[in-house]
Design a protein around this motif. Structure first.
Motif, PDB file in Angstrom:
ATOM      1  N   MET A  56      -3.462   5.478   3.269  1.00  0.00           N
ATOM      2  CA  MET A  56      -2.890   5.633   2.371  1.00  0.00           C
ATOM      3  C   MET A  56      -2.606   7.258   1.196  1.00  0.00           C
ATOM      4  O   MET A  56      -3.402   7.127   1.513  1.00  0.00           O
ATOM      5  CB  MET A  56      -2.306   3.905   1.857  1.00  0.00           C
ATOM      6  N   ALA A  57      -1.680   6.700   0.523  1.00  0.00           N
ATOM      7  CA  ALA A  57      -1.869   8.543  -0.812  1.00  0.00           C
ATOM      8  C   ALA A  57      -2.460   8.492  -1.497  1.00  0.00           C
ATOM      9  O   ALA A  57      -2.486   6.371  -1.673  1.00  0.00           O
ATOM     10  CB  ALA A  57       0.050   8.839  -0.671  1.00  0.00           C
ATOM     11  N   ALA A  58      -2.347   9.292  -2.690  1.00  0.00           N
ATOM     12  CA  ALA A  58      -2.729   8.999  -3.945  1.00  0.00           C
ATOM     13  C   ALA A  58      -1.816   7.428  -4.557  1.00  0.00           C
ATOM     14  O   ALA A  58      -0.935   7.893  -4.365  1.00  0.00           O
ATOM     15  CB  ALA A  58      -2.644   9.983  -4.537  1.00  0.00           C
ATOM     16  N   GLY A  59      -2.239   6.878  -5.352  1.00  0.00           N
ATOM     17  CA  GLY A  59      -1.831   6.171  -6.072  1.00  0.00           C
ATOM     18  C   GLY A  59      -1.383   4.755  -5.510  1.00  0.00           C
ATOM     19  O   GLY A  59       0.448   3.967  -5.739  1.00  0.00           O
ATOM     20  N   ALA A  60      -1.653   4.252  -3.985  1.00  0.00           N
ATOM     21  CA  ALA A  60      -1.346   3.243  -3.387  1.00  0.00           C
ATOM     22  C   ALA A  60      -1.367   1.941  -3.965  1.00  0.00           C
ATOM     23  O   ALA A  60      -1.594   1.680  -4.784  1.00  0.00           O
ATOM     24  CB  ALA A  60      -1.817   3.512  -1.992  1.00  0.00           C
ATOM     25  N   PRO A  61      -0.358   1.398  -3.423  1.00  0.00           N
ATOM     26  CA  PRO A  61      -0.061  -0.165  -4.105  1.00  0.00           C
ATOM     27  C   PRO A  61      -1.247  -1.124  -4.272  1.00  0.00           C
ATOM     28  O   PRO A  61      -1.986  -1.172  -3.097  1.00  0.00           O
ATOM     29  CB  PRO A  61       1.141  -0.635  -3.578  1.00  0.00           C
ATOM     30  N   ARG A  62      -1.548  -1.935  -5.611  1.00  0.00           N
ATOM     31  CA  ARG A  62      -2.565  -3.021  -5.190  1.00  0.00           C
ATOM     32  C   ARG A  62      -1.859  -3.754  -3.640  1.00  0.00           C
ATOM     33  O   ARG A  62      -0.585  -4.210  -3.875  1.00  0.00           O
ATOM     34  CB  ARG A  62      -2.603  -3.442  -6.820  1.00  0.00           C
ATOM     35  N   ILE A  63      -2.583  -4.153  -3.096  1.00  0.00           N
ATOM     36  CA  ILE A  63      -2.711  -5.630  -2.080  1.00  0.00           C
ATOM     37  C   ILE A  63      -3.540  -6.541  -2.252  1.00  0.00           C
ATOM     38  O   ILE A  63      -4.938  -6.555  -1.850  1.00  0.00           O
ATOM     39  CB  ILE A  63      -3.063  -4.810  -0.479  1.00  0.00           C
ATOM     40  N   PHE A  64      -2.435  -7.631  -2.393  1.00  0.00           N
ATOM     41  CA  PHE A  64      -3.600  -8.907  -2.651  1.00  0.00           C
ATOM     42  C   PHE A  64      -3.606  -9.643  -1.553  1.00  0.00           C
ATOM     43  O   PHE A  64      -3.486  -9.384   0.023  1.00  0.00           O
ATOM     44  CB  PHE A  64      -2.493  -9.921  -2.829  1.00  0.00           C
ATOM     45  N   VAL A  65      -5.306  -9.963  -1.474  1.00  0.00           N
ATOM     46  CA  VAL A  65      -5.668  -9.900   0.167  1.00  0.00           C
ATOM     47  C   VAL A  65      -4.807 -10.977   0.827  1.00  0.00           C
ATOM     48  O   VAL A  65      -4.992 -11.581   2.037  1.00  0.00           O
ATOM     49  CB  VAL A  65      -7.533 -10.272  -0.012  1.00  0.00           C
ATOM     50  N   SER A  66      -4.379 -12.535  -0.099  1.00  0.00           N
ATOM     51  CA  SER A  66      -3.561 -13.823   0.722  1.00  0.00           C
ATOM     52  C   SER A  66      -2.591 -12.914   1.924  1.00  0.00           C
ATOM     53  O   SER A  66      -2.220 -13.681   2.607  1.00  0.00           O
ATOM     54  CB  SER A  66      -3.180 -14.198   0.021  1.00  0.00           C
ATOM     55  N   HIS A  67      -2.181 -11.497   1.253  1.00  0.00           N
ATOM     56  CA  HIS A  67      -0.997 -11.252   2.317  1.00  0.00           C
ATOM     57  C   HIS A  67      -1.912 -10.519   3.424  1.00  0.00           C
ATOM     58  O   HIS A  67      -0.342 -10.306   3.979  1.00  0.00           O
ATOM     59  CB  HIS A  67      -0.287 -10.652   1.714  1.00  0.00           C
ATOM     60  N   LEU A  68      -2.764 -10.808   3.667  1.00  0.00           N
ATOM     61  CA  LEU A  68      -3.265  -9.684   4.856  1.00  0.00           C
ATOM     62  C   LEU A  68      -3.718 -10.873   5.531  1.00  0.00           C
ATOM     63  O   LEU A  68      -3.642 -10.729   6.860  1.00  0.00           O
ATOM     64  CB  LEU A  68      -4.087  -8.900   4.392  1.00  0.00           C
ATOM     65  N   ALA A  69      -4.027 -12.038   5.518  1.00  0.00           N
ATOM     66  CA  ALA A  69      -3.992 -13.163   6.482  1.00  0.00           C
ATOM     67  C   ALA A  69      -3.484 -13.460   7.195  1.00  0.00           C
ATOM     68  O   ALA A  69      -2.131 -13.869   7.515  1.00  0.00           O
ATOM     69  CB  ALA A  69      -4.757 -14.558   5.722  1.00  0.00           C
ATOM     70  N   GLY A  70      -3.672 -13.221   8.547  1.00  0.00           N
ATOM     71  CA  GLY A  70      -3.231 -13.807   9.836  1.00  0.00           C
ATOM     72  C   GLY A  70      -2.367 -12.460  10.313  1.00  0.00           C
ATOM     73  O   GLY A  70      -1.287 -12.409  11.248  1.00  0.00           O
ATOM     74  N   VAL A  71      -2.153 -11.256   9.306  1.00  0.00           N
ATOM     75  CA  VAL A  71      -1.314 -10.241   9.641  1.00  0.00           C
ATOM     76  C   VAL A  71      -1.322  -9.589  11.323  1.00  0.00           C
ATOM     77  O   VAL A  71      -2.764  -9.467  11.774  1.00  0.00           O
ATOM     78  CB  VAL A  71      -0.442  -9.141   8.510  1.00  0.00           C
ATOM     79  N   PRO A  72      -0.179  -8.831  11.866  1.00  0.00           N
ATOM     80  CA  PRO A  72      -0.460  -8.154  13.098  1.00  0.00           C
ATOM     81  C   PRO A  72      -1.447  -6.725  12.478  1.00  0.00           C
ATOM     82  O   PRO A  72      -0.886  -6.204  11.895  1.00  0.00           O
ATOM     83  CB  PRO A  72       1.003  -8.506  13.973  1.00  0.00           C
ATOM     84  N   ALA A  73      -1.879  -6.454  13.175  1.00  0.00           N
ATOM     85  CA  ALA A  73      -2.531  -4.734  13.829  1.00  0.00           C
ATOM     86  C   ALA A  73      -2.009  -4.352  14.774  1.00  0.00           C
ATOM     87  O   ALA A  73      -2.271  -5.564  16.268  1.00  0.00           O
ATOM     88  CB  ALA A  73      -4.040  -4.805  13.599  1.00  0.00           C
ATOM     89  N   PHE A  74      -1.500  -3.182  14.717  1.00  0.00           N
ATOM     90  CA  PHE A  74      -1.016  -2.896  15.652  1.00  0.00           C
ATOM     91  C   PHE A  74      -1.707  -1.084  16.144  1.00  0.00           C
ATOM     92  O   PHE A  74      -2.342  -0.338  14.649  1.00  0.00           O
ATOM     93  CB  PHE A  74       0.493  -1.802  14.846  1.00  0.00           C
TER      94      PHE A  74
END
Length: 429
Positions: free
Chosen positions: A1-19
């Motif tokens: 990700m580029a500089a200044g990338a947005p903050r990501i809360f880990v709850s939003h990553l639970a179970g998301v698909p990886a491609f």
């Protein structure tokens, strides 16, 4: 990700698909792996635990992730499918950090961790945990619903996670020396007891251990590798520079060598066997099989993108080699070298084939060490192409590998220090 990338809360990553890069789903995110650090420094995010479609859980380093978008993770497509095993210095965010009771530094009030956020550091590949989302009040139980004010605080504003300065064990030692260069950490390991050295090596992640092994004396390398589980030893060898891994493998008993090669990825094992087929003090024995190779129709922009790869050593990033397909070594016909400074002087759309230094001589794989050293001295180079009789690029020799073999065998065991008064580097006994 580029500089200044947005903050990501880990709850939003639970179970998301990886491609993978082709859009094929490889699995789902089940956890994040972080390493706690001394004091109030934010933890470094090491990678993700991804559950494959086969239900096997593997470790995916952050260096193999090209994007974390809304509802999905994009990988480079290169994955080690061995089962994930948590190491002593690692913490699982979902499994160990969430729902934990910690204290607010300012008030001493106990709060419950509901979520944490991660963010990529500007201009770097590293990721850190930066914020903690907490709830005040007593922790929820089966008989009591959670109530209380929620707030988001900086990592440094809470206590109860980080390692203590006086803590014992490998994790505190590693946290203390985390900022050391591999060569300096190798010096620390060399002076530890064999037992302590094995504990620290077991706690290092594969890439870090690979970097450190490359800087250790041969006896230490063999000792540490021998105390690792065989599958992990194979992983670490794969993470090492091919020439250094081949040198280490060649020092092992034949049975151990073949067993480790059988556990490695076929392509990596093939590179190791090819390198070990050359005499040790020749260009073939010193070269790496992973220089930057580009086709004639690649542009300056393509070349600079490859040069920016932070995994490359400065010597390998100093030039690119233009060859006809195939791009992997041994390549098709070698056409010439393009130096980094030349790439900076020409427009991005320029074809690299028009910039090659055709007059630069190449090294034969059987070229002896004095010949190689003479090449570097004559042409003021930091890397040299190794080309066979058929005109195929086999790899590149870098100046650091030449120095390794020209210095006394015990040079790594000699303390290196800087005279602060004179600013001169000297060797002491």
């Amino acid at each position: 990700m580029a500089a200044g990338a947005p903050r990501i809360f880990v709850s939003h990553l639970a179970g998301v698909p990886a491609f993978d890069p082709n859009g094929e789903q490889v699995g789902r995110v089940r956890d994040l792996v972080v390493m706690l650090r001394v004091g109030r420094r934010p933890p470094r995010v090491l990678g993700l635990v991804v559950e494959l479609t086969t239900r096997r859980r593997i470790f995916l380093p952050m260096t193999r992730i090209t994007g974390v978008e809304s509802g999905q993770v994009i990988t480079t497509g290169v994955m080690n499918v061995r089962r994930f095993e948590q190491r002593p210095t690692e913490r699982l965010v979902f499994g160990e950090l969430l729902d934990r009771r910690v204290k607010l530094v300012e008030t001493g009030e106990e709060v419950t961790v509901l979520d944490v956020s991660v963010q990529q550091l500007p201009a770097r590949r590293d990721w850190e945990v930066d914020r903690v989302f907490v709830r005040k009040g007593k922790k929820a139980t089966a008989f009591r619903r959670a109530k209380g004010e929620t707030l988001t605080a900086d990592w440094s504003a809470v206590t109860g996670f980080s390692l203590e300065e006086h803590g014992q064990g490998a994790e505190s030692l590693l946290a203390t020396f985390e900022q050391l260069r591999p060569a300096d950490l190798a010096n620390v390991l060399h002076h530890l007891s064999a037992k302590r050295r094995a504990e620290v090596a077991a706690a290092l992640d594969d890439d870090r251990l690979a970097d450190v092994l490359e800087e250790l004396p041969e006896d230490d390398q063999i000792e540490i590798l021998g105390k690792l589980k065989e599958e992990r030893a194979a992983d670490v060898l794969e993470a090492m520079d091919p020439d250094d891994a081949a040198d280490l493998l060649s020092e092992l008993p034949e049975d151990d060598k073949e067993r480790l090669l059988s556990l490695m990825q076929p392509a990596d094992a093939a590179d190791m066997r090819r390198l070990m087929s050359y005499e040790e003090h020749t260009a073939g024995g010193l070269m790496t099989t992973e220089p930057i190779v580009l086709r004639p129709d690649a542009t300056v922009a393509d070349a600079l993108a490859r040069v920016r790869n932070p995994d490359l050593s400065p010597a390998l990033a100093a030039q690119v080699y233009v060859c006809r397909p195939p791009d992997e070594t041994p390549t098709g016909k070698y056409l010439g070298t393009v130096h980094f400074q030349r790439l900076l002087r020409d427009p991005p759309y320029t074809l690299v084939s028009s910039l090659v230094d055709e007059d630069l001589q190449t090294l034969a794989p059987d070229a002896a060490l004095p010949v190689i050293a003479g090449f570097f001295a004559t042409y003021d180079m930091v890397a040299a192409p190794v080309v066979d009789e058929a005109g195929s690029l086999l790899g590149a020799v870098t100046v650091d590998d030449v120095l390794d073999h020209m210095l006394p065998e015990d040079w790594r065991e000699t303390e290196f220090h800087l005279d602060e008064g004179e600013g001169a580097a000297t060797h002491g006994s």
